[in-house]
Each structure stands twice: as structure tokens, then as C-alpha cells.
Write an enzyme that holds these catalytic residues in place. Structure first.
Site, short mmCIF file in Angstrom:
data_model
loop_
_atom_site.label_atom_id
_atom_site.label_comp_id
_atom_site.label_asym_id
_atom_site.label_seq_id
_atom_site.Cartn_x
_atom_site.Cartn_y
_atom_site.Cartn_z
N LYS A 1 0.69 4.64 6.81
CA LYS A 1 0.14 5.49 5.75
C LYS A 1 0.76 6.87 5.85
CE LYS A 1 -2.78 2.21 4.75
NZ LYS A 1 -2.48 1.29 3.71
N SER B 1 0.79 -1.23 0.00
CA SER B 1 0.00 0.00 0.00
C SER B 1 0.82 1.28 0.00
CB SER B 1 -0.98 0.02 1.17
OG SER B 1 -0.32 0.26 2.38
#
Length: 186
Positions: A80, A39
């Protein structure tokens, strides 16, 4: 005989002090983490090993584009990038990030954007109001996070905004594998 006992006692005392110092450092300051999944490509690779600074957000607030580790659930932490800060409106239209309706460059995605075909979509269009929670602006003590691999990331677009209480810390140092040792971030 007394000298031997004294040596053993000194060794045990030194070992206990070392264990206590390691415990304090790991509990309050730094922990290792392993990137799990794609990701954050191209910035972070699956299985990169990193150090998380747990202390930094006790003295300052997250900044745009910091890479953070947060508790996504009781059993899973995510890595993230902070995109939106409290009080801001966030949207993406035609692969361009807008903060409070102004375009914002994402230097960590420059190479990806340059190599894209004209019809290719890096980030599906969205605006803050359409994300879980339906906010018009990011509330205090929350941030909006996105993975760098926008087409393959579970992030604020699906799980909603992240509260400061969920954030474990900031990470920017890859220490393993050896050929990937570097400071990453903005």
C-alpha cells in the site's frame, strides 16, 4: 590427485560463500515480492514483481506516498501507499485528501481524477476518527496506508493504522514483466 581435491574444495568453498552472501542479502537488505490483486492500480498491476528494500527504514522514517510492504497477518503481506504520518490528522472529502485540514495533491491519482465523471467517487469520504482505533491523530510509530485503487482496496480504512513493526520495507522497483520495468513511487 591432490590438484583434483583442491579444485573440488575451492568450488565447494565458493558455493558456500555465495549461499551465505545471498542469505545475508535476502535476510537483511532486499527481497522479491509479487503484487497480488488490483488494490494498487493503476500504479502497480496484479503479478508485477518487485524488490523490497528492507534496510531503508532502519536509517530513516517512511515518507508520505512511499509504497510499503507490511505484514497484514502472519500469512499475508500487503502493498500500500503511506498517506498519513505520526501526529497527523487524515481525511478525504469529495475525492480530496486532507492532511491536518489542508488539501494535499496526490500526483499518482491525477490521471484517474481527470478521467472521472463529475458524480463518480474515487475515495469514499472518511476521517481518521471514524477508522478502527478512533484516533484524533496518528500515534507515534504508526502510519495510515491506502491502496491507489481506492474503491477496491483493503487498507487502513478497514484494518486500521499500521505500526512500524509491521512494515517489511519500501518498494519502488518493478523488475518483471519486462515491459513494466520501472521505478514507481511519488
Amino acid at each position: 590427485m591432490k590438484k583434483q581435491k583442491s579444485d573440488w574444495f575451492d568450488w565447494i568453498k565458493a558455493l558456500l560463500i555465495a549461499v551465505a552472501v545471498a542469505f545475508v542479502i535476502r535476510t537483511f537488505f532486499f527481497i522479491p515480492i509479487i503484487v497480488d490483486g488490483p488494490s494498487m492500480l493503476p500504479t502497480l498491476h496484479d503479478r508485477d514483481q518487485m524488490i523490497v528494500n528492507k534496510f531503508v527504514y532502519r536509517i530513516k522514517k517512511p515518507e508520505r506516498f512511499d509504497i510499503v510492504v507490511f505484514h497484514a497477518s502472519d500469512k499475508k503481506d500487503f502493498i500500500k501507499r503511506v498517506i498519513g504520518l505520526p501526529g497527523e490528522h487524515v481525511a478525504v472529502k469529495d475525492n480530496i485528501l486532507y492532511i491536518d485540514h489542508e488539501p494535499v495533491e496526490e500526483p499518482f491519482l491525477s490521471e484517474l481524477k481527470e478521467n472521472m465523471k463529475p458524480y463518480q467517487i474515487l475515495t469514499e469520504d472518511f476521517q481518521l476518527e471514524n477508522l478502527p482505533g478512533g484516533y484524533a491523530a496518528i500515534p507515534e510509530n504508526h502510519v495510515l496506508v491506502l491502496g491507489d485503487n481506492r474503491s477496491n482496496s483493503v487498507d487502513s480504512r478497514s484494518i486500521g493504522l499500521i505500526s512500524m513493526d509491521q512494515i517489511v520495507g519500501k518498494t519502488s522497483l518493478i523488475y518483471w514483466p519486462m515491459d513494466r520495468i520501472q521505478i514507481v513511487g511519488k
